[in-house]
Motif scaffolding. Structure first.
Motif, mmCIF file in Angstrom:
data_model
loop_
_atom_site.group_PDB
_atom_site.id
_atom_site.type_symbol
_atom_site.label_atom_id
_atom_site.label_comp_id
_atom_site.label_asym_id
_atom_site.label_seq_id
_atom_site.Cartn_x
_atom_site.Cartn_y
_atom_site.Cartn_z
ATOM 1 N N GLN A 176 38.384 36.610 38.390
ATOM 2 C CA GLN A 176 38.823 37.967 38.739
ATOM 3 C C GLN A 176 38.775 38.238 40.242
ATOM 4 O O GLN A 176 39.421 39.164 40.738
ATOM 5 C CB GLN A 176 37.989 39.036 38.007
ATOM 6 C CG GLN A 176 38.385 40.477 38.253
ATOM 7 C CD GLN A 176 39.803 40.799 37.763
ATOM 8 O OE1 GLN A 176 40.108 40.580 36.607
ATOM 9 N NE2 GLN A 176 40.655 41.297 38.640
ATOM 10 N N ALA A 222 36.154 44.061 30.487
ATOM 11 C CA ALA A 222 36.489 42.643 30.424
ATOM 12 C C ALA A 222 35.237 41.798 30.614
ATOM 13 O O ALA A 222 34.320 42.171 31.349
ATOM 14 C CB ALA A 222 37.505 42.297 31.511
ATOM 15 N N ALA A 245 38.465 36.827 29.564
ATOM 16 C CA ALA A 245 39.209 36.622 30.812
ATOM 17 C C ALA A 245 39.531 35.153 31.071
ATOM 18 O O ALA A 245 40.422 34.850 31.865
ATOM 19 C CB ALA A 245 38.422 37.203 31.987
ATOM 20 N N ALA A 286 42.991 33.420 31.363
ATOM 21 C CA ALA A 286 43.795 33.326 32.580
ATOM 22 C C ALA A 286 44.217 31.891 32.880
ATOM 23 O O ALA A 286 45.205 31.665 33.584
ATOM 24 C CB ALA A 286 43.005 33.882 33.770
ATOM 25 N N ASP A 308 36.010 47.311 39.281
ATOM 26 C CA ASP A 308 36.396 46.864 37.939
ATOM 27 C C ASP A 308 35.920 47.784 36.825
ATOM 28 O O ASP A 308 36.286 47.591 35.661
ATOM 29 C CB ASP A 308 35.861 45.450 37.673
ATOM 30 C CG ASP A 308 36.636 44.398 38.449
ATOM 31 O OD1 ASP A 308 37.703 44.737 38.987
ATOM 32 O OD2 ASP A 308 36.176 43.246 38.517
#
Length: 277
Positions: free
Chosen positions: A223, A112, A117, A120, A15
């Motif tokens: 994630q 992020a 996030a 989502a 990431d």
């Protein structure tokens, strides 16, 4: 030279941004902050990708021995790695100020974080109010300062992101009283525990900041390939197994029709949601 504050994102070694990876490769020392959050992978995977040793920086090092991290940063580049984004915790702001006091240039590489996030789940980020932290209760300490913030958000129709406590390398107080330093095993608050504590405080305060029927979103391992998003009332989410850490919770405010359309994919009892592109 430069102190780099580099965000790692939310899940694993993959990431990191290209900018962050290139910065790490030119650094002589690399530290990994390991107490405000965790990556869902082993440190060895970071070292394999970076081609460098990664030194774990616990709370004690960051908050009381910051000079060790900054040592030599006026002569060569040093990287301080943070899960999520570098400014997700006030500790990292303090490290930047200390560096500048020593005339050490600071460069930040963003990434992020849970703060953005969580979109989502379908709730729109600009409709969130102040985030709150929920800490583990003890027999003698049951803080409720988060309650007033949740209530204030509700009055404005705003969603509340609840960041859940993690304890890493916490000293055993009984052993400490005997002159021995022993650390408790790591513990990560679950959504279920957070809900139990929230409902206890509502029962105590009785000011209608929320209720067992309040609409919430539980999110785990954001994630990750097996991330879990579940929408339901507080009472319903109490019975959901969200699996391994990390967890976070959203208490919904006024829900826009577009948000509601998105949330229905994750409601308890809905068909298994397809991945939304």
């Amino acid at each position: 030279m430069v102190l780099y504050l580099i965000g790692l994102g939310l899940y694993d070694e993959q990431d990191i941004t290209l900018r962050g990876l290139n910065a790490i490769k030119q650094c002589q020392r690399v530290y990994l902050e390991a107490y405000t959050s965790i990556l869902l992978c082993d440190k060895s995977r970071l070292e394999q990708l970076y081609g460098k040793e990664v030194v774990v920086a616990d709370r004690e090092m960051v908050e009381t021995e910051a000079d060790k991290i900054l040592e030599g940063a006026d002569q060569y580049d040093v990287a301080f790695l943070v899960v999520g984004d570098p400014f997700g915790a006030t500790t990292h702001t303090d490290l930047q100020l200390r560096a500048r006091d020593r005339c050490i240039p600071v460069k930040v590489v963003h990434n992020a974080s849970v703060m953005n996030a969580v979109g989502a789940c379908g709730l729109q980020l600009y409709r969130f109010g102040e985030a709150v932290s929920i800490v583990f209760f003890t027999e003698t300490w049951r803080p409720d300062s988060f309650y007033d913030k949740i209530r204030a958000n509700k009055k404005l129709g705003l969603h509340t992101l609840c960041l859940l406590d993690i304890k890493v390398k916490e000293p055993d107080l009984e052993a400490l009283a005997r002159g021995r330093t022993v650390y408790e095993p790591p513990s990560y608050m679950t959504i279920n525990t957070a809900l139990e504590q929230l409902l206890e405080i509502e029962q105590k305060r009785g000011e209608c900041a929320y209720s067992p029927n309040a609409l919430c979103v539980g999110i785990s391992r954001l994630q990750a390939d097996d991330q879990q998003i579940v929408v339901g009332s507080m009472q319903q989410l109490l019975d959901v197994d969200f699996g391994p850490p990390l967890h976070c919770l959203i208490i919904a405010g006024d829900v826009h029709v577009v948000e509601e359309e998105f949330l229905r994919y994750y409601r308890i009892g809905a068909a298994q949601p397809q991945q939304l592109e």
